[in-house]
Motif scaffolding. Structure first.
Motif, PDB file in Angstrom:
ATOM      1  N   ARG A  32       0.892  -1.171   0.000  1.00  0.00           N
ATOM      2  CA  ARG A  32       0.000   0.000   0.000  1.00  0.00           C
ATOM      3  C   ARG A  32       0.917   1.203   0.000  1.00  0.00           C
ATOM      4  N   TYR A  33       0.426   2.336  -0.541  1.00  0.00           N
ATOM      5  CA  TYR A  33       1.242   3.548  -0.589  1.00  0.00           C
ATOM      6  C   TYR A  33       0.549   4.692   0.141  1.00  0.00           C
ATOM      7  N   LEU A  34       1.376   5.518   0.765  1.00  0.00           N
ATOM      8  CA  LEU A  34       0.894   6.795   1.296  1.00  0.00           C
ATOM      9  C   LEU A  34       1.472   7.861   0.375  1.00  0.00           C
ATOM     10  N   ILE A  35       0.589   8.604  -0.270  1.00  0.00           N
ATOM     11  CA  ILE A  35       1.038   9.636  -1.214  1.00  0.00           C
ATOM     12  C   ILE A  35       0.605  10.997  -0.683  1.00  0.00           C
ATOM     13  N   LEU A  36       1.541  11.940  -0.666  1.00  0.00           N
ATOM     14  CA  LEU A  36       1.239  13.259  -0.103  1.00  0.00           C
ATOM     15  C   LEU A  36       1.069  14.296  -1.207  1.00  0.00           C
ATOM     16  N   GLU A  37       0.414  15.384  -0.863  1.00  0.00           N
ATOM     17  CA  GLU A  37       0.120  16.428  -1.865  1.00  0.00           C
ATOM     18  C   GLU A  37       1.379  17.049  -2.462  1.00  0.00           C
ATOM     19  N   ASP A  38       2.529  16.945  -1.750  1.00  0.00           N
ATOM     20  CA  ASP A  38       3.768  17.525  -2.296  1.00  0.00           C
ATOM     21  C   ASP A  38       4.488  16.530  -3.222  1.00  0.00           C
ATOM     22  N   GLY A  39       3.872  15.354  -3.459  1.00  0.00           N
ATOM     23  CA  GLY A  39       4.463  14.381  -4.369  1.00  0.00           C
ATOM     24  C   GLY A  39       5.277  13.300  -3.664  1.00  0.00           C
ATOM     25  N   SER A  40       5.435  13.391  -2.340  1.00  0.00           N
ATOM     26  CA  SER A  40       6.183  12.334  -1.627  1.00  0.00           C
ATOM     27  C   SER A  40       5.404  11.021  -1.674  1.00  0.00           C
ATOM     28  N   VAL A  41       6.159   9.935  -1.812  1.00  0.00           N
ATOM     29  CA  VAL A  41       5.529   8.604  -1.862  1.00  0.00           C
ATOM     30  C   VAL A  41       6.194   7.714  -0.814  1.00  0.00           C
ATOM     31  N   PHE A  42       5.401   7.115   0.059  1.00  0.00           N
ATOM     32  CA  PHE A  42       5.914   6.171   1.055  1.00  0.00           C
ATOM     33  C   PHE A  42       5.314   4.807   0.739  1.00  0.00           C
ATOM     34  N   GLU A  43       6.192   3.817   0.597  1.00  0.00           N
ATOM     35  CA  GLU A  43       5.695   2.466   0.301  1.00  0.00           C
ATOM     36  C   GLU A  43       5.688   1.642   1.576  1.00  0.00           C
ATOM     37  N   GLY A  44       4.592   0.915   1.809  1.00  0.00           N
ATOM     38  CA  GLY A  44       4.532   0.084   3.013  1.00  0.00           C
ATOM     39  C   GLY A  44       3.628  -1.105   2.797  1.00  0.00           C
ATOM     40  N   ASN A  45       3.234  -1.732   3.903  1.00  0.00           N
ATOM     41  CA  ASN A  45       2.361  -2.894   3.837  1.00  0.00           C
ATOM     42  C   ASN A  45       0.990  -2.550   4.391  1.00  0.00           C
ATOM     43  N   ALA A  46      -0.043  -3.034   3.684  1.00  0.00           N
ATOM     44  CA  ALA A  46      -1.412  -2.726   4.096  1.00  0.00           C
ATOM     45  C   ALA A  46      -1.820  -3.566   5.295  1.00  0.00           C
ATOM     46  N   PHE A  47      -2.573  -2.963   6.216  1.00  0.00           N
ATOM     47  CA  PHE A  47      -3.304  -3.726   7.223  1.00  0.00           C
ATOM     48  C   PHE A  47      -4.630  -3.000   7.449  1.00  0.00           C
ATOM     49  N   GLY A  48      -5.516  -3.585   8.270  1.00  0.00           N
ATOM     50  CA  GLY A  48      -6.834  -2.976   8.473  1.00  0.00           C
ATOM     51  C   GLY A  48      -7.669  -3.106   7.208  1.00  0.00           C
ATOM     52  N   SER A  49      -8.459  -2.054   6.950  1.00  0.00           N
ATOM     53  CA  SER A  49      -9.335  -2.089   5.777  1.00  0.00           C
ATOM     54  C   SER A  49      -8.528  -2.059   4.485  1.00  0.00           C
ATOM     55  N   PRO A  50      -8.951  -2.810   3.450  1.00  0.00           N
ATOM     56  CA  PRO A  50      -8.226  -2.772   2.169  1.00  0.00           C
ATOM     57  C   PRO A  50      -8.531  -1.519   1.347  1.00  0.00           C
ATOM     58  N   SER A  51      -9.565  -0.736   1.735  1.00  0.00           N
ATOM     59  CA  SER A  51      -9.975   0.398   0.890  1.00  0.00           C
ATOM     60  C   SER A  51      -8.992   1.565   0.932  1.00  0.00           C
ATOM     61  N   GLU A  52      -9.114   2.446  -0.075  1.00  0.00           N
ATOM     62  CA  GLU A  52      -8.298   3.660  -0.101  1.00  0.00           C
ATOM     63  C   GLU A  52      -8.956   4.722   0.777  1.00  0.00           C
ATOM     64  N   SER A  53      -8.181   5.777   1.070  1.00  0.00           N
ATOM     65  CA  SER A  53      -8.712   6.809   1.951  1.00  0.00           C
ATOM     66  C   SER A  53      -7.898   8.096   1.805  1.00  0.00           C
TER      67      SER A  53
END
Ligand code: GLN
Length: 365
Positions: free
Chosen positions: A3-24
């Motif tokens: 799963r990825y966390l993407i920020l408004e400034d273009g930063s991308v953090f790659e990690g592993n999903a847990f909890g709900s599979p949906s985006e947010s």
């Protein structure tokens, strides 16, 4: 799954999903408490936000039935370095990840939360998106989307109670306005035997005064305090008539109702052990905090409020009291949960204030 966390400034953090599979999508914030994750994730003040927990191991003492601050979990997501799949505590009934899954909150693990926090401290809070589990994101499109997305303005109406309900006691009669109340506030009032009625955030002043309360307590809550002008008006009408104590959002509402103004902090105060100086005693207390807005110090000049507490980290306003009426409030959380409880005596001060005002023959009838 990734799963990825993407920020408004273009930063991308790659990690592993847990909890709900949906985006947010939500405002990405961080809290620095070393313990208290259960209280923090269940605090309705964090409604619609993506919460980064900076302590590197979250969930190591599990989740128990007693420590929730609210039964609903209204966070948009959680970001952690690592969460523990094998909690160890006699009270624990399930894991942090199981709770996130059950309550449908998306989580991302394996993130360098230190790097993310440094980024948020430099730029200020940023809008961010947690992608759906397993999805390969189109970063450019998501960044565009985030830049066009604006923060919600209806969080209080999402988390406040819809109907009044009692939490009985034999002592002072308190109407507690619920803007997204932490249960810790109700617990401290009930501990002092208050006879509490919790009411929705949009209850008019006339209805509150008709209940003939000894005092009114204003709870914490999510979002920008200027998003609820109806509540500011209610508080303005209540101030001359009834002793009042406000916490966090409740404090901001008392200040705004008195003519002060608020502003958004760069990255907020969230966590435990934030030092606050009580200017009335000269004592410094360690406090639990969770706020993204603050009251403008200079704007107090045009009000009947006086400054009583100040944050030692950044000198922002942490508490005020009314010069004429028995009304006071603090930006931090005297109920602790999770601690520290240095300031819990403020609830005793509220009880004394209600008793004194009552003896003075209800100048506020
Ligand atoms: N915990 C709270 O009540 C927070 C108040 C407000 N939502 C803020 O972020 O400043």
């Amino acid at each position: 799954m990734k799963r990825y966390l993407i920020l408004e400034d273009g930063s991308v953090f790659e990690g592993n999903a847990f909890g709900s599979p949906s985006e947010s999508t939500g405002e990405v914030i961080f809290t620095t408490g070393m313990t208290g994750y259960q209280e923090f994730i269940s605090d309705p003040s964090n409604c619609a936000q993506i919460l980064t927990l900076t302590y590197p191991l979250i969930g190591n003492y599990g989740i128990n039935p007693e420590d929730f601050e609210a039964m609903e979990i209204t966070l948009a997501g959680v970001v952690v370095r690592e969460w523990s799949q094998q909690p160890s505590n006699f009270r624990s009934q399930r894991t942090f990840g199981e709770l996130m899954e059950e309550r449908n909150v998306p989580g991302i693990a394996g993130i360098d939360t230190r790097q993310l926090t440094k980024l948020l401290r430099t730029h200020g809070s940023l809008r961010g998106k947690l992608t759906a589990a397993g999805e390969q994101p189109n970063v450019e499109r998501i960044v565009e989307e985030l830049n066009a997305w604006s923060l919600p303005h209806d969080e209080v109406s999402r988390v406040s109670t819809l109907r009044p309900y009692p939490s009985p006691g034999r002592g002072s009669r308190v109407v507690l306005m619920d803007f997204g109340m932490k249960h810790g506030i109700l617990r401290e009032l009930n501990r002092r035997d208050c006879d509490v009625t919790v009411v929705p955030y949009n209850t008019p002043a006339s209805e509150i005064l008709a209940m003939q309360p000894d005092g009114v307590m204003l709870s914490n809550g999510p979002g920008d305090p200027t998003d609820i002008p109806e509540a500011i008006q209610t508080v303005k009408e209540l101030i001359p008539h009834v002793p009042m104590f406000g916490v966090c959002l409740g404090h901001q509402l008392i200040a705004l109702a008195s003519g002060a103004s608020s502003f958004k902090l760069k990255f907020g105060h969230r966590g435990a052990n934030h030092p606050v100086k009580d200017l009335t005693t000269g004592r410094t207390e360690l406090t639990s905090q969770n706020h993204g807005y603050a009251i403008d110090l200079a704007s107090l000049e045009q009000t009947d409020l006086e400054l009583t507490h100040i944050a030692l980290n950044d000198q922002t306003v942490e508490g005020v009291r009314h010069k004429q009426y028995p009304v006071f409030c603090v930006q931090f959380h005297p109920e602790g949960s999770a601690g520290p409880e240095d300031s819990v005596h403020l609830f005793d001060q509220f009880i004394t204030l209600m008793q004194t005002a009552g003896k003075a023959g209800k100048q506020h009838a």
